[in-house]
Enzyme design. Structure first.
Site, short mmCIF file in Angstrom:
data_model
loop_
_atom_site.label_atom_id
_atom_site.label_comp_id
_atom_site.label_asym_id
_atom_site.label_seq_id
_atom_site.Cartn_x
_atom_site.Cartn_y
_atom_site.Cartn_z
N GLU A 264 -4.88 7.22 7.17
CA GLU A 264 -3.89 8.27 7.36
C GLU A 264 -4.47 9.57 6.79
O GLU A 264 -4.99 9.59 5.67
CB GLU A 264 -2.60 7.89 6.61
CG GLU A 264 -1.42 8.77 6.91
CD GLU A 264 -0.64 8.38 8.17
OE1 GLU A 264 -1.10 7.50 8.94
OE2 GLU A 264 0.44 8.97 8.37
N PHE B 195 -7.22 2.46 5.45
CA PHE B 195 -6.50 1.21 5.14
C PHE B 195 -6.95 0.02 5.98
O PHE B 195 -6.47 -1.08 5.79
CB PHE B 195 -4.99 1.40 5.23
CG PHE B 195 -4.48 2.02 6.52
CD1 PHE B 195 -4.48 1.31 7.69
CD2 PHE B 195 -3.95 3.31 6.51
CE1 PHE B 195 -3.98 1.86 8.86
CE2 PHE B 195 -3.46 3.89 7.68
CZ PHE B 195 -3.48 3.15 8.87
N LYS C 257 7.17 -1.74 6.96
CA LYS C 257 7.30 -0.45 6.26
C LYS C 257 8.63 -0.41 5.53
O LYS C 257 9.65 -0.88 6.03
CB LYS C 257 7.17 0.71 7.25
CG LYS C 257 8.08 0.67 8.45
CD LYS C 257 7.64 1.70 9.49
CE LYS C 257 8.49 1.61 10.75
NZ LYS C 257 8.00 2.40 11.87
N ARG D 219 -2.83 8.33 17.19
CA ARG D 219 -2.06 7.14 17.52
C ARG D 219 -1.87 7.02 19.03
O ARG D 219 -1.71 5.94 19.56
CB ARG D 219 -0.71 7.27 16.82
CG ARG D 219 0.17 6.06 16.84
CD ARG D 219 1.45 6.44 16.12
NE ARG D 219 2.45 5.42 16.16
CZ ARG D 219 3.00 4.94 17.27
NH1 ARG D 219 2.61 5.37 18.45
NH2 ARG D 219 3.93 4.01 17.20
N ARG E 76 3.82 -4.54 17.53
CA ARG E 76 4.64 -4.29 16.35
C ARG E 76 5.14 -5.65 15.87
O ARG E 76 5.70 -6.41 16.64
CB ARG E 76 5.83 -3.42 16.73
CG ARG E 76 6.60 -2.86 15.55
CD ARG E 76 7.83 -2.08 16.01
NE ARG E 76 7.53 -0.85 16.74
CZ ARG E 76 7.13 0.27 16.16
NH1 ARG E 76 6.98 0.34 14.86
NH2 ARG E 76 6.89 1.34 16.90
N ARG F 190 -1.97 9.43 11.71
CA ARG F 190 -2.83 8.25 11.77
C ARG F 190 -4.13 8.60 12.49
O ARG F 190 -4.10 9.25 13.53
CB ARG F 190 -2.13 7.14 12.51
CG ARG F 190 -2.90 5.84 12.51
CD ARG F 190 -1.99 4.74 12.93
NE ARG F 190 -2.64 3.46 12.92
CZ ARG F 190 -1.95 2.32 12.91
NH1 ARG F 190 -0.63 2.35 12.89
NH2 ARG F 190 -2.56 1.16 12.91
N LYS G 112 2.41 4.35 1.45
CA LYS G 112 2.60 4.77 2.84
C LYS G 112 2.48 6.28 2.87
O LYS G 112 3.41 7.00 2.53
CB LYS G 112 3.97 4.32 3.36
CG LYS G 112 4.12 4.61 4.83
CD LYS G 112 5.40 4.03 5.37
CE LYS G 112 5.49 4.28 6.86
NZ LYS G 112 5.19 5.65 7.24
N GLU H 98 0.85 -1.19 0.00
CA GLU H 98 0.00 0.00 0.00
C GLU H 98 0.88 1.24 0.00
O GLU H 98 2.01 1.19 0.49
CB GLU H 98 -0.89 0.02 1.26
CG GLU H 98 -1.95 -1.05 1.23
CD GLU H 98 -2.82 -1.06 2.48
OE1 GLU H 98 -3.71 -1.92 2.55
OE2 GLU H 98 -2.62 -0.23 3.36
P1 ATP Z 1 5.38 3.59 14.08
O1 ATP Z 1 3.95 3.96 13.92
O2 ATP Z 1 5.75 2.33 13.37
O3 ATP Z 1 5.92 3.70 15.48
P2 ATP Z 1 5.91 6.15 12.96
O4 ATP Z 1 4.71 6.68 13.63
O5 ATP Z 1 7.20 6.88 13.07
O6 ATP Z 1 6.22 4.65 13.34
P3 ATP Z 1 6.24 5.24 10.40
O7 ATP Z 1 7.39 4.43 10.86
O8 ATP Z 1 6.57 6.24 9.38
O9 ATP Z 1 5.50 6.02 11.50
O10 ATP Z 1 5.12 4.23 9.86
C1 ATP Z 1 3.97 3.78 10.48
C2 ATP Z 1 2.79 4.71 10.21
O11 ATP Z 1 2.55 4.85 8.82
C3 ATP Z 1 1.45 4.21 10.70
O12 ATP Z 1 1.29 4.36 12.08
C4 ATP Z 1 0.47 5.05 9.89
O13 ATP Z 1 0.26 6.27 10.57
C5 ATP Z 1 1.25 5.37 8.62
N1 ATP Z 1 0.66 4.81 7.38
C6 ATP Z 1 0.62 5.47 6.20
N2 ATP Z 1 0.07 4.72 5.25
C7 ATP Z 1 -0.28 3.55 5.81
C8 ATP Z 1 -0.89 2.36 5.32
N3 ATP Z 1 -1.26 2.23 4.05
N4 ATP Z 1 -1.09 1.35 6.21
C9 ATP Z 1 -0.73 1.47 7.50
N5 ATP Z 1 -0.14 2.56 8.02
C10 ATP Z 1 0.09 3.60 7.18
#
Ligand code: ATP
Length: 594
Positions: free
Chosen positions: A301, A342, A425, A271, A419, A255, A250, A248
């Site tokens: 998102e 998503f 990712k 989140r 996790r 979130r 990103k 998908e």
């Molecule tokens: P994490 O949430 O893993 O602690 P983070 O908040 O720094 O890390 P990223 O590492 O960049 O964020 O990636 C996870 C986040 O990506 C998800 O929490 C969500 O907000 C976002 N995201 C964007 N697109 C999607 C998608 N298609 N499916 C799931 N999450 C997505």
């Protein structure tokens, strides 16, 4: 329980930062509480009155609490202000000013303090200031000195015993689930779905571990988010997914977990499970139309969109909206947002957490009537590196930061709060520097020199070590702050100042000022290297060395959506270090597998 007895436990919790000691004190405390008191005490101990997602704010202003203290102590407001100036803390000032007075009988019960504080938090509208002062004076008159100290800290929103959710879960598991690993997992699973520690505790106390089966997903109660692991390249992603995966886009935004009730009432959660509804009124308005079959809980998102071109704009645009209660209308017009959905967690037929991802995604597509604002996240099932690379390139071109790979296996259920490699990712790699940014927790500040004299010149950042429940330093960052940002730092950090190093922070550096780990910010750097000074993943690669980020730079993004334990972990840093050793940096978006 008498409130005076509870504060003796608070004194003991306040005196330590060691998780095991805290757990022991909490277990002892749990032994003394009735099931009715249990929930209230667990909220109070975290400085809360209700689960965080309900947004019941205590935080009365210092001036108001000062007025109440003056009245209760029979002093003038000026005297109180002066005493606070000297002590630096209204709580300790209350303790000393009330010490000579004898508390009015009868002694305060925990439930009375809780009820009084709730009344203070909920009072609103005309005359509410007076009502708040009156209720606080009534509590303080009946409180002993030490009780007053804690009452004042709680109403000011500054209790900060440092008791984290995970430690409370440990204590609950030890007391009610036999201290076994399986028991601990059940307790945490119940918390991940309900996001309400007190509810979990009450069920445990009244019905034992079996009672947790009653914790069901409910619309209006946010679920802790499922999180992704990361991977260094697309070949690795595919092999972990047995050769086939749903990729998908990103999206790089915020979130959002949207809860839409049968009658269309909608609430949005971040989140961190904070209520975001007020920040995105257009989503609250449009979601019920896009989701006509209800109740539903969906996740997506939220990203800013250019209204003229329909292109995705940088995340910073949407973060400008945070905390702005005024000019929201202007922001809605200037920075319109779009929600890319998503996942679906609850559908009209019931909870879907136990269904596989392909089933959930198919259900989401059925339920959604997409429009301009509420859309489905772009997805493609891929079975080769070439296909994956093409989709990745497309996502970058569309303004996304990479791809999310999602498992298609039968076991790909929604794992609340966890996790794992069910979601992976893979982000765009940059021509310069490390493949990913790092979310670091501010644990210290260094005084600035020259142009930065009188301010902080650099900050000491740490990652979170989940296994040890502590924070380990990985860099000292001074670049990336503009003048305005620098000027703001002391105010932002003031609430977390400490006089000495907290026991749950490890670093070979001694900053001029220590902070309780709270504020999270995003940094980038050139590479991770081994360092004898920093303590992140200490000894994991080489004895006597931790991981350090070279040439760190603040990206300008405060991760207010993350608490300290949501920051990048020591284990993640280790993965990043290893992936960088295996794979030298390549061109942005370039062919990873060529
Ligand atoms: P994490 O949430 O893993 O602690 P983070 O908040 O720094 O890390 P990223 O590492 O960049 O964020 O990636 C996870 C986040 O990506 C998800 O929490 C969500 O907000 C976002 N995201 C964007 N697109 C999607 C998608 N298609 N499916 C799931 N999450 C997505």
């Amino acid at each position: 329980m008498r409130f005076a007895d509870l504060v003796t436990f608070y004194d003991r919790l306040d005196a330590t930062t060691k998780r095991l000691e805290m757990r022991a004190v909490l277990v002892e405390l749990l032994d003394r509480l009735s099931p009715e008191e249990l929930g209230e005490v667990l909220y109070l101990s975290q400085g809360l009155l209700r689960p965080e997602y309900e947004g019941v704010e205590l935080g009365v202003a210092d001036s108001l609490a000062g007025r109440a203290l003056a009245e209760a102590a029979g002093r003038s407001e000026e005297e109180v202000t002066e005493a606070v100036r000297v002590s630096g803390d209204l709580g300790t000032t209350g303790e000393s000013l009330l010490a000579p007075l004898r508390p009015h009988p009868p002694p305060l019960e925990v439930t009375e303090v809780y009820a009084g504080l709730l009344a203070i938090a909920k009072a609103s509208g005309e005359g509410s200031q007076e009502a708040k002062v009156g209720a606080l004076v009534a509590l303080l008159r009946r409180a002993g000195p030490s009780e007053s100290k804690y009452i004042l800290r709680i109403v000011l929103g500054r209790l900060r015993l440092g008791v984290r959710e995970m430690t409370i879960l440990d204590a609950l598991a030890q007391k009610y689930a036999g201290g076994t690993r399986a028991g601990r997992e059940k307790v945490e699973a119940a918390f991940n779905v309900s996001s309400d520690l007190a509810r979990v505790a009450r069920l445990l106390a009244t019905e034992g571990i079996e009672g947790l089966a009653k914790v069901r997903l409910e619309v209006g109660r946010p679920v802790r988010a499922m999180l992704a692991e990361r991977s260094p390249d697309l070949a690795d992603v595919l092999s972990r997914m047995d050769g086939r995966t749903a990729l998908e886009y990103k999206y790089d935004g915020l979130r959002v977990q949207a809860h839409v009730r049968e009658d269309g009432t909608t609430r949005l959660f971040s989140r961190r499970l904070e209520d975001l509804s007020g920040q995105f009124p257009e989503l609250v308005r449009d979601l019920p139309r896009a989701l006509p079959h209800r109740p539903v809980i969906v996740e997506g998102e939220c990203v800013p969109i250019d209204p003229d071109t329909d292109e995705i704009r940088p995340f910073q645009d949407v973060s400008r909206r945070r905390g702005r209660k005024y000019d929201l209308e202007r922001m809605q017009a200037e920075v319109p947002v779009c929600l890319f959905l998503f996942d679906v967690l609850l559908a009209p037929e019931g909870p879907l957490l136990d269904r596989s991802f392909p089933l959930r995604r198919a259900r989401l597509a059925e339920l959604l009537r997409p429009d301009e604002r509420i859309r489905l996240a772009k997805q493609q099932v891929v079975a080769s590196v070439d296909e994956a690379q093409a989709f990745f390139d497309e996502s970058i071109a569309a303004g996304c930061e990479g791809v999310m790979a999602k498992s298609l296996a039968e076991g790909s259920t929604y794992r609340a709060g966890a996790r794992g490699f069910w979601w992976i990712k893979y982000k765009r790699e940059y021509t310069q520097g490390l493949a990913d940014s790092i979310d670091g927790v501010v644990v210290g500040g260094f005084s600035g020199r020259g142009r930065r004299a009188g301010r902080y010149g650099a900050l000491l950042l740490a990652v979170y070590n989940e296994a040890e429940d502590r924070f380990e330093s990985f860099c000292k960052v001074g670049s990336g702050f503009d003048d305005v940002g620098l000027a703001e730092l002391p105010t932002r950090l003031k609430p977390y100042e400490l006089d000495s190093a907290p026991e749950d922070v490890m670093s070979g550096l001694t900053p001029d000022r220590w902070f309780r780990p709270s504020l999270v910010l995003e940094v980038r750097g050139a590479e991770l290297s081994l360092s004898p000074i920093h303590r992140a993943a200490f000894g994991a690669i080489r004895p006597g060395a931790g991981l350090a980020l070279r040439f760190p730079r603040f990206t300008g993004r405060y991760r207010d959506d993350k608490g300290p334990t949501d920051a990048t972990t020591a284990a993640e840093l280790l993965t990043l270090y290893r992936s960088q050793v295996k794979q030298p940096v390549r061109d942005a978006g370039g062919s990873a597998e060529a």
